[in-house]
Enzyme design. Sequence first.
Site: not given
Ligand SMILES: [Zn+2]
Length: 817
Positions: A164, A214, A328, A346, A412-413
């Site tokens: 990442h 990503h 995911e 996300c 992340c969200c």
């Molecule tokens: Zn997320």
Amino acid sequence: MKSVRGAVFLFVLSSGAGLAQSDYPVKPVAFTAVHVTDGFWAPRIEINRTVTIPFAFRKDEETGRVDNFIRAAEALRGERLENGKAPGYPFDDTDVYKVIEGASYTLSVHPDPQLDAYLDELIKKIAAAQEPDGYLYTARTIDPLHPHPWSGPRRWMLEEVDSHELYDQGHLYEAAVAHYLATGKRSLLDIAIRSANLLVETFGPGKQTIWPGHQITEMGLAKLYRVTGDRRYLDLAKFLLDVRGPDTYTGGDTHRQPSYNQAQEKVVDQTEAVGHAVRATYMYSGMADVAALTGDTRYVNAIDRIWDNVAGKKLYITGGIGASAAGEAFGANYQLPNMTAYNETCAAVGNDFWNHRLFLLHADAKYIDVMERTLYNGLISGVSLDGTTFFYPNPLESKGQHHRDPWFGVACCPGNITRFMASVPGDVYAQRNDAIWVNLFVGSTAEIKLDNGRTVQVTQETRYPWEGAVKMTVTPDQAAALTIHVRIPGWARNEPIASDLYRYADKPPQTATLKVDGVSVPMTLDKGYVDVTRTWKKGDTIELNLPMPVRRVVAATEVEADRGRVAIERGPIVYAAEWVDNPGKKVRNLVLPDSVPLTAEYRADLLHGVEVVKGRAVAYSEDDQGTSKQVSMKQQEFTAIPYYAWANRGSGEMTVWLPNSEAGVTPAPFPTLTNSATVTTSGSKSPLPMQDSEDPRASNDSRFYFDWWPQGTASGGPERVTSGWVEYRWKLPITISESDLYWFDDTGRGGVRVPAGWKILYRDGDGWKPVQNSGAWGTERDKFNHVHFPAVTTTALRLEVKFQATFSAGVQRWRVK
Ligand SMILES: [Zn+2]
């Protein structure tokens, strides 16, 4: 302050227009130009500004995410010999960048010296963590000899898998551009430029070839190009897209599957949405940006094909995408399960980014239809009404196992919500020279600066999304010929989405109408818009009327999960039946026959003000146990609330797709010793699945289970837990002599295994005593492990489970008799 910001925008707009060769054919009207005054978005945007953003910054501090920058800076200065623990995840830096981006957006419309000063201090910490050549990645800099295990021993070497590093840079660029545009300060922008220059020196033709594991770097570089005019950033964005795939990896590592990060083919050859849904939508958005900026239509052709695949086969009625928790990821075509729907918040944000960009390329309202569907349903469901708890997945059905959390290990969200909510007004309008597109209906006043230099003020008065009447007042700086494209939403044209994935089960009683200065306009549609071309003068009005009956939606028969079921919509809002509002606190036992009339009613007191849908449903219950189950039915009041507002009043049953005949119903179970117990555990997940009456299909059945993960595994924290417990408690003493355990085990997918051992204890006075099981404590997979013991009379049972070394454990069902 205001004039300074205005000057910054003017500078960027004027110089940016000269620098960029080309950009989107249609330009967004920036959120800074749209002042929202309505009862729906304005309070949400304000909660985001005053609650969620400070809350997320606090979480970034409490969880060590800000400290990571401080520690990296200390390491760079040689002040830190013992570097201790690496960051939790190598992408933790982005959680800080995202909230800076969100905070910057709020600053550009709402001056706040305190927040401004906080950002200055935070940016100083980030600057100090940047290595001299521009490398900025705390997961390595804190301790280069012992970086995070996902980071790899050398820079970039694991980028295509899990490091990442480029993902972190992408979020840095997005934040830096937002901060620069909001404040005119170059502090974060200069950090981003140093980082981007390092990437330009490192990657490209004749240099290293790599694709971001990503995606988001592509979008971030495009933004950086727009504000700096440095063509190298755009070229690098294009390079990063062009070198992606085809990956030839054939091993078993989930995160290395070529499709996981969309490397199965060259990006321009892709036709189907696959793999990790957030990565996918960020990549498609980056492809749109690079296409717009370079004129390369191959990217457009690819994302058009992929859009047809998503809109036709992979989009939930809520606008959610990414059906599968494993990876995911997007599921197979038409694979849209409801209870296990992953639908990461996300991914909804990414879906909105992507559809907005497709609109800017094609000026077609079908993209806004998907964007609006996502926005009002599966995206804002990701944040609680009070702005402090979040959903990571957004399922469409629950037995009560889902709940919102204040934060996540992978956070992340929440950060994405902060930046997204602050910029929602930017989705309302778009413009080109002598044309304005009205895409969303939001009570607001906008100062729309056209490409030709003219300014047009447009005011909307509306109670949307609860009422479909929208009055717009158009005030050009001088009378001028102009086309205003007024969107007629798909839902008002009897077409939920521009595909055959969903259709309305009934015919609309009325159709949309449009009046200009009181005179009806023919409803001739072009790409979903009524185009009104005329000489507009000050005070001209547009009155749009979008009738909002309650509608039933059915899915294409290919969608197995929705067969024999209907969803309820009214206007852009998708409804859900939730336990709190329905008799018996259950909804999965309801049948909603097609003949039942449904009505809408505004409830100012409920869930910050919502339009609820009411009718009568038939409730099914088991009224006997045993082999021949008897089912009883009764008519009862039925209430549904907007889907986005569910799980704001505790955990319980919820469903979006309701059976319209008894074939799909789940009768409420007969009360048993098992399901009448109060259950608690030493884990953090909902224990309700253990008491469920439905048999699991296998130990690895991931639909409805409990586990202690990550406890017991390496990611469970420094203090490794080696056992867990569950307790069943009853109000009155009960007598028990049998127990059945069905273990959860996700071998091949995760870190949960059948336990090393277990026992059952019963409450005796103030203590616990083991039951006298003379047989084995079974740990077999895919079956109930039965134990029989001399009867005990007690008010509580306790299940104690010893984990296998380095693994966690889990329970599908625990039944007692
Ligand atoms: Zn997320």
